[in-house]
Write a protein that holds these residues in place. Structure first.
Motif, PDB file in Angstrom:
ATOM      1  N   MET A  53       0.840  -1.206   0.000  1.00 13.50           N
ATOM      2  CA  MET A  53       0.000   0.000   0.000  1.00 13.50           C
ATOM      3  C   MET A  53       0.878   1.260   0.000  1.00 13.50           C
ATOM      4  SD  MET A  53      -3.108  -0.793  -0.308  1.00 13.50           S
ATOM      5  CE  MET A  53      -3.814   0.800   0.052  1.00 13.50           C
ATOM      6  N   LYS A  54       1.931   1.232   0.792  1.00 12.49           N
ATOM      7  CA  LYS A  54       2.843   2.380   0.856  1.00 12.49           C
ATOM      8  C   LYS A  54       3.481   2.628  -0.511  1.00 12.49           C
ATOM      9  CE  LYS A  54       7.045   3.857   3.267  1.00 12.49           C
ATOM     10  NZ  LYS A  54       8.085   3.437   4.221  1.00 12.49           N
ATOM     11  N   LYS A  56       2.306   1.679  -3.409  1.00 13.96           N
ATOM     12  CA  LYS A  56       1.280   2.140  -4.348  1.00 13.96           C
ATOM     13  C   LYS A  56       1.055   3.644  -4.210  1.00 13.96           C
ATOM     14  CE  LYS A  56      -1.389  -2.096  -5.050  1.00 13.96           C
ATOM     15  NZ  LYS A  56      -2.676  -2.758  -4.840  1.00 13.96           N
ATOM     16  N   LYS A  57       1.040   4.128  -2.963  1.00 17.07           N
ATOM     17  CA  LYS A  57       0.880   5.565  -2.747  1.00 17.07           C
ATOM     18  C   LYS A  57       2.065   6.329  -3.347  1.00 17.07           C
ATOM     19  CE  LYS A  57      -1.931   5.261   1.453  1.00 17.07           C
ATOM     20  NZ  LYS A  57      -1.959   5.476   2.905  1.00 17.07           N
ATOM     21  N   GLN A  58       3.267   5.787  -3.151  1.00 20.05           N
ATOM     22  CA  GLN A  58       4.452   6.425  -3.717  1.00 20.05           C
ATOM     23  C   GLN A  58       4.381   6.420  -5.250  1.00 20.05           C
ATOM     24  OE1 GLN A  58       7.702   4.190  -2.061  1.00 20.05           O
ATOM     25  NE2 GLN A  58       7.714   5.333  -0.140  1.00 20.05           N
ATOM     26  N   ALA A  60       1.656   6.388  -7.065  1.00 22.37           N
ATOM     27  CA  ALA A  60       0.646   7.361  -7.481  1.00 22.37           C
ATOM     28  C   ALA A  60       1.219   8.775  -7.440  1.00 22.37           C
ATOM     29  CB  ALA A  60      -0.589   7.260  -6.581  1.00 22.37           C
ATOM     30  N   ALA A  61       1.977   9.074  -6.390  1.00 26.94           N
ATOM     31  CA  ALA A  61       2.594  10.395  -6.293  1.00 26.94           C
ATOM     32  C   ALA A  61       3.599  10.602  -7.424  1.00 26.94           C
ATOM     33  CB  ALA A  61       3.283  10.561  -4.934  1.00 26.94           C
ATOM     34  N   GLN A  64       1.754  11.301 -10.595  1.00 25.42           N
ATOM     35  CA  GLN A  64       1.265  12.682 -10.628  1.00 25.42           C
ATOM     36  C   GLN A  64       2.404  13.636 -10.978  1.00 25.42           C
ATOM     37  OE1 GLN A  64      -0.540  13.272  -6.798  1.00 25.42           O
ATOM     38  NE2 GLN A  64      -2.552  12.569  -7.489  1.00 25.42           N
ATOM     39  N   THR A 114       9.664   1.973  -8.454  1.00 26.65           N
ATOM     40  CA  THR A 114       8.571   1.820  -7.489  1.00 26.65           C
ATOM     41  C   THR A 114       7.617   0.723  -7.946  1.00 26.65           C
ATOM     42  OG1 THR A 114       8.741   4.164  -6.924  1.00 26.65           O
ATOM     43  CG2 THR A 114       6.737   3.045  -6.267  1.00 26.65           C
TER      44      THR A 114
END
Length: 162
Positions: A53-54, A56-58, A60-61, A64, A114
Motif C-alpha cells: 500500500m505504501k 502504491k501511494k508512492q 501514485a505520487a 502525478q 517503485t
C-alpha cells in the motif's frame, strides 16, 4: 495358557495406549507449532500488504509528478514558439526545458523502480498467502489425524475393557 495370553494382551494394550498417548501429544505439539507458524505468516503477510500500500501511494505520487512534468514540458514548447524573436529568452527557456526533461526522466525511472518494488511485494504477498493456505491444509490434515488417533485410542480402550 489363557491367563498368560490375557496378561500378554494387557501388556500389549498398555504399550499401545502409551504409544497412542505419545503420538497424540506429539501431534498436538505439531499443531501448536503450525498454529504459531501460521500466526507469524499472517503477520508477515500483513506487513507485506502494508508495504505494498505504501509503495502504491508512492507510485501514485510519482505518476502525478510525471504528469505534471509532461504538462510543464508541453507548456514549455508553446513558450518557445512565442519567444523565437528574443534569443536570450529562448536560451533561458531551453535550459529550463532540459532541466524538466531530466527531472521527467528521473521521475520515470523512479516510477519504474517503485512499480518493480510493488510487483515484488505483491509476489511476496502471494507467496505468503500460498504458504498460509498450505499450513492451513496441513493443520486440517493433522487435526483429522488426531481425531482418528483419538478414535483408535477409544476403540483400543473399549476392547481392553471388554
Amino acid at each position: 495358557m489363557l491367563r498368560a495370553e490375557i496378561a500378554r494382551l494387557k501388556a500389549e494394550i498398555d504399550l499401545m495406549q502409551t504409544e497412542h498417548s505419545d503420538e497424540v501429544r506429539k501431534l498436538l505439539e505439531k499443531i501448536q507449532d503450525l498454529q504459531q507458524e501460521l500466526k507469524e505468516s499472517r503477520l508477515i503477510s500483513e506487513d507485506a500488504a502494508n508495504e505494498v500500500m505504501k509503495i502504491k501511494k508512492q507510485a501514485a505520487a510519482a505518476e502525478q509528478q510525471a504528469e505534471s512534468a509532461v504538462k510543464a514540458q508541453s507548456l514549455l514548447v508553446d513558450v518557445e514558439k512565442r519567444a523565437l524573436s528574443n534569443e536570450e529568452m529562448y536560451k533561458k527557456l531551453k535550459e529550463k526545458h532540459l532541466a524538466l526533461v531530466k527531472d521527467h526522466a528521473g521521475l520515470l525511472r523512479k516510477n519504474a523502480d517503485t512499480r518493480k518494488q510493488a510487483d515484488s511485494l505483491q509476489q511476496s504477498a502471494g507467496d505468503f498467502e500460498g504458504e498460509k493456505l498450505r499450513l492451513i491444509s496441513d493443520l486440517e490434515r493433522l487435526e483429522s489425524q488426531v481425531e482418528i488417533e483419538k478414535s483408535n485410542l477409544k476403540d483400543a480402550e473399549k476392547r481392553r475393557k471388554e
